[in-house]
Motif scaffolding. Structure first.
Motif, short mmCIF file in Angstrom:
data_model
loop_
_atom_site.label_atom_id
_atom_site.label_comp_id
_atom_site.label_asym_id
_atom_site.label_seq_id
_atom_site.Cartn_x
_atom_site.Cartn_y
_atom_site.Cartn_z
N UNK A 391 6.27 -0.56 -1.78
CA UNK A 391 6.93 0.39 -0.88
C UNK A 391 8.39 -0.01 -0.65
N UNK A 392 8.64 -1.31 -0.47
CA UNK A 392 10.01 -1.77 -0.28
C UNK A 392 10.83 -1.61 -1.56
N UNK A 393 10.19 -1.86 -2.71
CA UNK A 393 10.91 -1.75 -3.99
C UNK A 393 11.33 -0.32 -4.28
N UNK A 394 10.46 0.64 -4.02
CA UNK A 394 10.75 2.04 -4.34
C UNK A 394 11.21 2.84 -3.13
N UNK A 395 11.39 2.17 -1.98
CA UNK A 395 11.81 2.85 -0.75
C UNK A 395 10.91 4.04 -0.45
N UNK A 396 9.60 3.83 -0.57
CA UNK A 396 8.62 4.91 -0.37
C UNK A 396 8.26 5.03 1.10
N UNK A 397 8.26 6.26 1.60
CA UNK A 397 7.86 6.53 2.98
C UNK A 397 6.42 7.03 3.08
N UNK A 398 5.88 7.49 1.96
CA UNK A 398 4.51 8.00 1.94
C UNK A 398 3.86 7.57 0.64
N UNK A 399 2.62 7.18 0.69
CA UNK A 399 1.96 6.70 -0.51
C UNK A 399 0.48 7.08 -0.49
N UNK A 400 -0.10 7.13 -1.68
CA UNK A 400 -1.53 7.38 -1.85
C UNK A 400 -2.12 6.16 -2.54
N UNK A 401 -3.15 5.57 -1.95
CA UNK A 401 -3.78 4.37 -2.50
C UNK A 401 -5.22 4.70 -2.87
N UNK A 402 -5.59 4.41 -4.11
CA UNK A 402 -6.95 4.66 -4.59
C UNK A 402 -7.63 3.31 -4.81
N UNK A 403 -8.59 3.00 -3.92
CA UNK A 403 -9.33 1.75 -4.01
C UNK A 403 -10.81 2.04 -3.79
N UNK A 404 -11.65 1.07 -4.12
CA UNK A 404 -13.07 1.20 -3.89
C UNK A 404 -13.38 1.12 -2.40
N UNK A 405 -14.52 1.70 -2.01
CA UNK A 405 -14.90 1.72 -0.60
C UNK A 405 -15.04 0.31 -0.03
N UNK A 406 -15.43 -0.65 -0.87
CA UNK A 406 -15.62 -2.02 -0.41
C UNK A 406 -14.33 -2.71 -0.01
N UNK A 407 -13.19 -2.21 -0.48
CA UNK A 407 -11.90 -2.82 -0.15
C UNK A 407 -11.14 -2.04 0.92
N UNK A 408 -11.53 -0.81 1.19
CA UNK A 408 -10.75 0.05 2.07
C UNK A 408 -10.62 -0.53 3.48
N UNK A 409 -11.74 -0.95 4.07
CA UNK A 409 -11.69 -1.46 5.44
C UNK A 409 -10.88 -2.75 5.55
N UNK A 410 -10.99 -3.61 4.54
CA UNK A 410 -10.22 -4.85 4.57
C UNK A 410 -8.72 -4.58 4.53
N UNK A 411 -8.31 -3.64 3.69
CA UNK A 411 -6.88 -3.30 3.60
C UNK A 411 -6.42 -2.63 4.90
N UNK A 412 -7.24 -1.73 5.45
CA UNK A 412 -6.89 -1.07 6.70
C UNK A 412 -6.73 -2.06 7.84
N UNK A 413 -7.51 -3.12 7.84
CA UNK A 413 -7.40 -4.14 8.89
C UNK A 413 -6.03 -4.82 8.83
N UNK A 414 -5.56 -5.14 7.61
CA UNK A 414 -4.24 -5.74 7.48
C UNK A 414 -3.14 -4.76 7.89
N UNK A 415 -3.35 -3.47 7.61
CA UNK A 415 -2.37 -2.47 8.01
C UNK A 415 -2.27 -2.39 9.52
N UNK A 416 -3.39 -2.42 10.21
CA UNK A 416 -3.39 -2.33 11.69
C UNK A 416 -2.75 -3.58 12.31
N UNK A 417 -2.94 -4.73 11.66
CA UNK A 417 -2.42 -5.98 12.23
C UNK A 417 -0.93 -6.17 11.95
N UNK A 418 -0.38 -5.36 11.03
CA UNK A 418 1.04 -5.53 10.65
C UNK A 418 1.96 -5.11 11.81
#
Length: 418
Positions: A391-418
């Motif tokens: 996101x920093x490299x491409x100066x992206x303000x909006x993105x779509x991430x395609x991951x497996x269901x087993x990884x979604x909650x873990x990534x969302x937790x890091x997003x909330x803690x940021x």
């Protein structure tokens, strides 16, 4: 952004030839060819971009300059021989072999060019478009055949460049006419993962002993599509003209993390103990996810209901075979420990089976949290940080991430803690 690395995405790509586009120039190697004026012929300068071999980054930063030579008697570069030129030169050959079925991989030609004294190998493409991915990536069986032919298990010692067909043919004509042609390029760095044959063999053994390789092999035998959502995401991004980047760790980092996680160090032992103490809380959140998280259990049931009988049969058979192999490996470790304890008198002969069961249980209790940490939790963190960097490299303000269901909650937790 997709839950793959570049190597796995290249392996999964099944795009029709008419839909392929040439890779961007930023992903290619720039090379300059010059032929001085001679008699009635004017000076010629060709600046082009070539596709790189996966091992080129072994010589990152090295400037390679030399005369471009083509041997008419070895047009495809498949003959190994002694040096035929006193100075530094680049060998120019055609792609493939004289016969369509002839074994002619890039690595074999590179080994032959290195043996003849060349500082680089230039290959003229047989098709109009350059391949999107790196060249020189072969299967284990292909690399074993190359190793048997060349007597070397390491990467070729010279970089390889695959030239555009039109400009490659122009170079061939210049060399055949007797013109002196020199080439010059500085080897670019390349983040694309690379693994030598010994490392590939070790990783293949790890895949087999863990049961993962057998599981995916059985699933492929049933022609069950795995990872189709990632390819669909790449095609969709290409159709609407936006970037599609990989955010997962490569296989080298994956195996390194897994190996360090399984090593029974004091920190790993403590981490395994704390993981089991936290298991009731984690399991409760898995069954009853908080608001804003993915309902993984519900997703499993919804997707499972859509599977065909063939898919269910493939998953059940693959799971049973993988479990059998894993249990056999653990039983082998347990047997070794029990035999040693029996020989020293710590365990009575009548208690061997019970002791072996306890040893296997202890190994499983230690390994399960560590495998989860290496395979899931640490990858969640790595993918989150990769998302932030992209996101920093491409100066992206909006993105779509395609991951497996087993990884979604873990990534969302890091997003909330940021």
């Amino acid at each position: 952004m997709i839950e793959l690395d570049e190597e796995r995405l290249d392996r999964m790509r099944q795009v029709p030839a008419e839909q392929l586009t040439e890779p961007p120039e930023t992903a290619l190697q720039q090379v300059v060819f010059k032929a001085p004026a001679q008699h009635e012929h004017a000076a010629v300068e060709i600046t082009t971009h070539a596709q790189r071999a996966v091992w080129n980054s072994e010589a990152t930063g090295q400037q390679i300059t030399g005369e471009v030579l083509h041997r008419a008697e070895d047009e495809f570069g498949l003959e190994a021989g002694d040096s035929f030129h006193g100075g530094q030169f680049m060998a120019l050959v055609r792609r493939g072999g004289a016969q369509p079925e002839q074994f002619a991989p890039f690595a074999l030609k590179a080994h032959n060019a290195a043996q003849s004294g060349a500082s680089a190998l230039l290959v003229v493409n047989s098709e109009e478009k350059l391949p999107v991915g790196r060249i020189g990536v072969a299967t284990i069986w292909g690399e074993l055949r190359i190793a048997c032919t060349t007597g070397s298990c390491s990467f070729p010692s010279v970089p390889v460049l695959l030239l555009n067909k039109q400009q490659g043919e122009e170079l061939l004509q210049l060399c055949r006419s007797g013109r002196s042609v020199t080439g010059d390029f500085t080897v670019k760095s390349d983040p694309y993962p690379r693994r030598s044959l010994p490392k590939k063999l070790c990783q293949a053994c790890g895949l087999f002993c863990s049961g993962i390789g057998v599981m995916y092999g059985i699933i492929q035998c049933f022609a069950v599509e795995v990872g189709g959502e990632f390819l669909a995401a790449e095609l969709a991004a290409r159709d609407i003209g936006i970037r599609c980047v990989c955010i997962d760790v490569d296989l080298n980092r994956f195996w390194s993390r897994l190996g360090w996680s399984l090593l029974p160090t004091p920190c790993n032992l403590l981490n395994s103990l704390l993981s089991w103490l936290a298991f009731p809380r984690v399991f409760f959140q898995f069954l009853f996810p908080p608001f804003g998280s993915i309902d993984t259990v519900g997703s499993i049931f919804l997707h499972g209901a859509s599977f065909s009988v063939k898919t269910w049969l493939a998953f059940l058979l693959a799971g049973a075979c993988a479990s059998f192999i894993t249990n056999s490996v653990l039983r082998l470790f347990g047997t070794g420990v029990v035999e040693g304890a029996t020989d020293t008198g710590l365990i009575e002969s009548d208690d061997r089976e019970e002791a072996q069961a306890y040893v296997m249980l202890a190994i499983e209790m230690y390994m399960l949290p560590q495998v989860y940490s290496a395979v899931a939790a640490s990858r969640d963190e790595a993918m989150y940080h990769s998302m932030v960097r992209k996101c920093q490299e491409f100066a992206a303000k909006r993105l779509v991430v395609v991951v497996g269901a087993g990884h979604a909650n873990g990534i969302l937790q890091y997003v909330r803690e940021a």
